[in-house]
Design a protein around this motif. Structure first.
Motif, short mmCIF file in Angstrom:
data_model
loop_
_atom_site.label_atom_id
_atom_site.label_comp_id
_atom_site.label_asym_id
_atom_site.label_seq_id
_atom_site.Cartn_x
_atom_site.Cartn_y
_atom_site.Cartn_z
N LYS A 11 0.84 -1.21 0.00
CA LYS A 11 0.00 0.00 0.00
C LYS A 11 0.87 1.25 0.00
O LYS A 11 1.87 1.32 0.73
CB LYS A 11 -0.91 -0.02 1.23
N GLY A 47 -7.86 7.80 6.55
CA GLY A 47 -6.71 6.91 6.75
C GLY A 47 -7.02 5.46 6.43
O GLY A 47 -6.20 4.56 6.66
N ASP A 105 -5.12 1.91 4.72
CA ASP A 105 -4.37 0.86 5.45
C ASP A 105 -5.29 -0.35 5.70
O ASP A 105 -4.87 -1.50 5.59
CB ASP A 105 -3.91 1.37 6.81
N GLN A 119 -0.51 8.47 13.68
CA GLN A 119 -1.13 8.51 12.35
C GLN A 119 -0.61 7.41 11.44
O GLN A 119 -1.15 7.20 10.36
CB GLN A 119 -0.83 9.87 11.69
MG MG Z 1 -2.42 6.97 6.59
#
Ligand code: MG
Ligand code: ASP
Length: 247
Positions: free
Chosen positions: A6, A150, A153, A208
């Protein structure tokens, strides 16, 4: 080996960076591995789309917001497939709906609920590298969802779990997981290895580097995650079931 890798938004912020990420993925393909690439949107595209949405509506409909925000990953996935093609790697980009990333129907914060990976396997069997849009899913009602900020992931870890991947590599702008934010604390220590539980505590505490839900999934499905820098070579941090080593 089957590798899910990723790339985060900063690793893809410019055309040159997309090409550099494609080059790395191409190295893995040339080494004989089957590769599934998960991409975030480029740079701060998602923030820009969010800002556009709030300029036309004070309270945008969650459904339309998901339609809007998922465009960033779709553009980037196509660019990545083109960049791989330019390197002589046969690649195909898939949206979450095409890739079978099924989620519940919670717009803006959907959870993966069982992936239908047959299309991905078909493409891999044809010798193709598969590029999947991160951050998005499709609900049972056929609606486009997003997994929370986010969330690419989580796409990567879910794919690694359901495909039974040998490796799940997360390329980002820091060279691993630190005990504190390395951008704020110069003396922060990088972990070579960290357990899922300790990583979960860091992610829930606001680190993060990995989406907390991706770590929950990794723990549940025993997926080891290697967090690596896109920009600097190095061992990164391995996030595993194993008891953690202290920095
Ligand atoms: Mg991220
Ligand atoms: N592009 C999305 C975001 O900015 C998802 C991600 O980057 O993981 O939140």
């Amino acid at each position: 080996m089957l590798i899910v890798e990723k790339y985060g938004g900063s690793s893809l912020a410019t055309a040159q960076r997309v090409a550099a990420a494609a080059d790395r993925a191409a190295d893995h393909v040339r080494a004989g591995h089957r590769v599934v690439v998960v991409v975030s949107a480029q740079g701060d595209t998602t923030d820009q789309l969010l800002s556009l949405a709030t300029q036309v509506s004070d309270r945008p409909s969650p459904r339309e917001l998901d339609m809007c925000l998922t465009a960033g990953e779709q553009i980037c996935a196509a660019l990545m497939a083109m960049a791989l093609g330019a390197l002589g790697v046969d690649a195909v980009s898939l949206t979450a709906a095409q890739a079978g990333i099924r989620t519940d129907g919670t717009h803006g914060d959907a959870r993966p609920i069982g992936l239908a990976t047959d299309r991905i396997w078909r493409e891999l069997a044809r010798g193709r590298t598969v590029v999947v849009t991160g951050f998005q899913g499709v609900s049972q009602a056929g609606e486009i969802t997003t997994l929370g900020r986010g969330g690419s992931d989580t796409t990567a870890v879910a794919l690694a779990a359901y495909l039974g991947a040998d490796k799940c590599l997360i390329y980002t702008d820091v060279d691993g997981v630190y005990d504190r934010d390395p951008r704020k604390f110069p003396d922060a220590q990088r972990f070579d290895r960290i357990g899922h539980d300790q990583m979960l505590a860091l992610a829930r505490g606001g680190a993060q580097v990995l989406h907390d839900r991706s770590v929950e999934l990794a723990k549940q499905y025993h997926v080891p995650i290697q967090v690596l820098s896109s920009f600097r070579p190095g061992p990164g941090t391995l996030v595993t079931d194993e008891p953690p080593d202290q920095p």
